[in-house]
Design a protein around this motif. Sequence first.
Motif, PDB file in Angstrom:
ATOM      1  N   PHE A   8     -40.883 -44.860   8.602  1.00 42.47           N
ATOM      2  CA  PHE A   8     -40.320 -44.942   9.955  1.00 42.47           C
ATOM      3  C   PHE A   8     -39.203 -45.970  10.032  1.00 42.47           C
ATOM      4  N   TRP A   9     -39.472 -47.187   9.562  1.00 42.05           N
ATOM      5  CA  TRP A   9     -38.469 -48.239   9.653  1.00 42.05           C
ATOM      6  C   TRP A   9     -37.312 -48.026   8.691  1.00 42.05           C
ATOM      7  N   SER A  10     -37.598 -47.540   7.494  1.00 45.14           N
ATOM      8  CA  SER A  10     -36.488 -47.276   6.576  1.00 45.14           C
ATOM      9  C   SER A  10     -35.633 -46.126   7.100  1.00 45.14           C
ATOM     10  N   PHE A  11     -36.244 -45.124   7.736  1.00 46.13           N
ATOM     11  CA  PHE A  11     -35.471 -44.026   8.319  1.00 46.13           C
ATOM     12  C   PHE A  11     -34.530 -44.543   9.398  1.00 46.13           C
ATOM     13  N   LEU A  12     -35.050 -45.358  10.303  1.00 46.34           N
ATOM     14  CA  LEU A  12     -34.202 -45.886  11.379  1.00 46.34           C
ATOM     15  C   LEU A  12     -33.076 -46.774  10.846  1.00 46.34           C
ATOM     16  N   LEU A  13     -33.419 -47.665   9.922  1.00 41.42           N
ATOM     17  CA  LEU A  13     -32.414 -48.596   9.412  1.00 41.42           C
ATOM     18  C   LEU A  13     -31.368 -47.902   8.549  1.00 41.42           C
ATOM     19  N   VAL A  14     -31.769 -46.923   7.759  1.00 40.28           N
ATOM     20  CA  VAL A  14     -30.802 -46.205   6.927  1.00 40.28           C
ATOM     21  C   VAL A  14     -29.905 -45.321   7.795  1.00 40.28           C
ATOM     22  N   GLN A  15     -30.456 -44.707   8.833  1.00 41.27           N
ATOM     23  CA  GLN A  15     -29.611 -43.915   9.738  1.00 41.27           C
ATOM     24  C   GLN A  15     -28.582 -44.815  10.430  1.00 41.27           C
ATOM     25  N   MET A  16     -29.008 -46.002  10.850  1.00 38.13           N
ATOM     26  CA  MET A  16     -28.086 -46.945  11.468  1.00 38.13           C
ATOM     27  C   MET A  16     -27.002 -47.355  10.480  1.00 38.13           C
ATOM     28  N   LEU A  17     -27.392 -47.641   9.250  1.00 33.14           N
ATOM     29  CA  LEU A  17     -26.437 -48.034   8.220  1.00 33.14           C
ATOM     30  C   LEU A  17     -25.461 -46.899   7.922  1.00 33.14           C
ATOM     31  N   THR A  18     -25.953 -45.680   7.847  1.00 35.15           N
ATOM     32  CA  THR A  18     -25.101 -44.527   7.597  1.00 35.15           C
ATOM     33  C   THR A  18     -24.086 -44.347   8.718  1.00 35.15           C
ATOM     34  N   TYR A  19     -24.529 -44.515   9.945  1.00 34.80           N
ATOM     35  CA  TYR A  19     -23.616 -44.381  11.083  1.00 34.80           C
ATOM     36  C   TYR A  19     -22.533 -45.456  11.078  1.00 34.80           C
ATOM     37  N   VAL A  20     -22.931 -46.688  10.840  1.00 33.62           N
ATOM     38  CA  VAL A  20     -21.965 -47.787  10.855  1.00 33.62           C
ATOM     39  C   VAL A  20     -20.953 -47.650   9.722  1.00 33.62           C
ATOM     40  N   VAL A  21     -21.426 -47.330   8.526  1.00 32.61           N
ATOM     41  CA  VAL A  21     -20.523 -47.199   7.386  1.00 32.61           C
ATOM     42  C   VAL A  21     -19.579 -46.020   7.585  1.00 32.61           C
ATOM     43  N   SER A  22     -20.077 -44.911   8.113  1.00 34.85           N
ATOM     44  CA  SER A  22     -19.190 -43.766   8.341  1.00 34.85           C
ATOM     45  C   SER A  22     -18.180 -44.053   9.443  1.00 34.85           C
ATOM     46  N   SER A  23     -18.543 -44.880  10.410  1.00 35.72           N
ATOM     47  CA  SER A  23     -17.597 -45.239  11.463  1.00 35.72           C
ATOM     48  C   SER A  23     -16.508 -46.173  10.950  1.00 35.72           C
ATOM     49  N   MET A  24     -16.852 -47.007   9.989  1.00 35.85           N
ATOM     50  CA  MET A  24     -15.872 -47.958   9.461  1.00 35.85           C
ATOM     51  C   MET A  24     -14.968 -47.332   8.403  1.00 35.85           C
ATOM     52  N   THR A  25     -15.413 -46.256   7.773  1.00 33.02           N
ATOM     53  CA  THR A  25     -14.630 -45.601   6.741  1.00 33.02           C
ATOM     54  C   THR A  25     -13.664 -44.625   7.399  1.00 33.02           C
TER      55      THR A  25
END
Length: 61
Positions: A8-25
């Motif tokens: 649960f927590w890794s899913f939420l944190l990885v989704q957040m990380l994926t969103y932030v990295v894709s927004s910055m790229t």
Amino acid sequence: MRIFWTFFWSFLLVQMLTYVVSSMTAGAEYNFAQGSIAAVGVTILILIATAVIPNEPVENH
């Protein structure tokens, strides 16, 4: 239950990380499937790491 909360927590944190990295790229789009696959991989790595690390106290010499 431990496996559920780890996922649960890794899913939420990885989704957040994926969103932030894709927004910055520049030119990259957010991909939910890519984040989900990465979350499963992170969960497996965390469970392996906790199984390898010893849980017994160290004896005093």
